[in-house]
Design an enzyme around this catalytic site. Structure first.
Site, PDB file in Angstrom:
ATOM      1  CD  GLU A   4       5.759  -4.055   3.693  1.00  0.00           C
ATOM      2  OE1 GLU A   4       5.242  -4.834   4.157  1.00  0.00           O
ATOM      3  OE2 GLU A   4       6.276  -2.628   4.142  1.00  0.00           O
ATOM      4  CB  SER A  62     -11.342   7.581  -3.146  1.00  0.00           C
ATOM      5  OG  SER A  62     -10.273   7.822  -2.480  1.00  0.00           O
ATOM      6  CE  LYS A  64      -6.289   1.778  -0.411  1.00  0.00           C
ATOM      7  NZ  LYS A  64      -6.659   2.028   0.964  1.00  0.00           N
ATOM      8  NE  ARG A 113      -5.715   9.791   3.866  1.00  0.00           N
ATOM      9  CZ  ARG A 113      -4.558  10.116   3.476  1.00  0.00           C
ATOM     10  NH1 ARG A 113      -3.860  11.235   3.612  1.00  0.00           N
ATOM     11  NH2 ARG A 113      -3.952   8.943   3.120  1.00  0.00           N
ATOM     12  CE  LYS A 166      -3.636   2.319   2.571  1.00  0.00           C
ATOM     13  NZ  LYS A 166      -4.684   2.005   3.840  1.00  0.00           N
TER      14      LYS A 166
END
Ligand code: PBG
Length: 326
Positions: free
Chosen positions: A236, A277, A251, A209, A199
């Site tokens: 990761e 988003s 992401k 947000r 991420k």
């Protein structure tokens, strides 16, 4: 100067020919719809920077979730938005069985049972007054290991509320193994973990947000990844696989398709990608202006994410796409 011997256009001559040789599938079952449920609302509230997406009340969420599941999509990813005065330093409203997210999970679990895959965001940022994804120490640093303990409580509460899958999105080191051990110890051996494995600290989360009324000042660069780091992303991802992730996620999606492809090439578990988003809002805004044809571009963007190797795609258009495809 003869005729070309190779004519790839032959296989594009008719719709039936193109269908026969089509290489990437996009089906409703591949898509997961992220949904927001807010405490203390009388009616669904529009999210200004995400036209067409709302913060739901518990009741409107139940209806929208049932409608979404009826389209055949693969699952629902639920985010909770607490009342402003229920936020605190350690995100207690996330752990509280009567917090908005846990209540909504119980509603949907009761309504939908095993008809869908019910997923929950397992993170503190929606519930903390400072807006960080973890617990902050005296110097303002996010404390990794203390945060993991809180994530275990969150995950157990979500599993207890009916989540089939918990989704740690805070990028703490060791969060997956901590949650796996905690779920198992509490008897939730069948609750799956969708790990936000790679991420990135992305500007594309901006509208989100707004969507969750985030209290964050500053940024998340001490825990989310530098957008330029592909090798680190693979590290990761490998760590989360080793820690027991059932699905690993990359992401955002569209600016990170190389990472999606690299994950798909090495991962023994399914790979997900999150069309976030800001990706939604950019396409939606251009569509509203008439600068692009919205369905064409949405389908193309999702085909690209699938082509890069994502088995599962989170998208705010999941339901629209399921309807277009049928
Ligand atoms: C953290 C979380 C975020 C998103 C999903 N989970 C925000 C962040 O990391 O700042 C972003 C999703 C989106 O932008 O659509 N709980």
């Amino acid at each position: 100067m003869g005729f070309p011997r190779h004519r790839p256009r032959r296989l594009r001559t008719t719709p039936a020919m193109r269908r026969l040789v089509s290489q990437t599938t996009l089906e409703p079952r591949h898509l997961v719809l992220p949904m927001f449920v807010a405490d203390g609302l009388d009616a669904p509230r529009d999210i200004e920077s995400m036209p067409g997406v709302v913060q739901h009340t518990r009741e409107s969420l139940r209806r929208a979730a049932a409608d979404a599941v009826a389209t055949g999509i693969g699952g629902l990813m639920l985010f909770g938005v607490p009342r402003e005065d229920d936020k605190d330093a350690t995100g207690s409203a996330g752990v509280d069985p009567d917090g908005i997210l846990n209540r909504a999970l119980r509603d949907l679990s009761r309504d939908l049972g095993d008809e869908t895959v019910l997923m929950a965001d397992t993170c503190l940022d929606e519930f903390t007054d400072h807006g960080h994804c973890g617990v902050v120490d005296a110097s303002g640093r996010v404390d990794n290991d203390l945060t993991n303990r809180r994530y275990v409580e969150l995950a157990v509460a979500q599993a207890n509320s009916g989540a089939h899958m918990v989704s740690p999105s805070g990028m703490m080191d060791g969060q997956v193994v901590a949650i796996r051990d905690g779920l198992d110890a509490a008897g939730y051996t069948d609750t799956a973990i969708l790990a936000y494995a790679a991420k990135f600290a992305s500007g594309f989360y901006g509208p989100f947000r707004d969507a969750v009324g985030s209290s964050l000042q500053g940024d998340r660069r001490t825990y989310q990844q530098d957008p330029g780091n592909a090798r680190e992303a693979l590290h990761e991802i490998q760590l989360d696989i080793d820690e027991g992730a059932d699905i690993v996620m990359v992401k955002p999606a569209m600016s990170y398709l190389d990472v999606v492809r690299a994950a798909a090439d090495i991962s023994p578990v399914p790979v997900a990608a999150y069309q976030v988003s800001g990706e939604y809002s950019m396409i939606a805004a251009a569509g509203e202006k008439g600068w692009i044809d919205l369905p064409t571009v949405v389908l193309e963007s999702l085909a690209g994410i699938r082509r890069a190797g994502a088995d599962v795609v989170l998208s705010y258009w999941a339901v629209d796409v399921a309807r277009w495809l049928s």
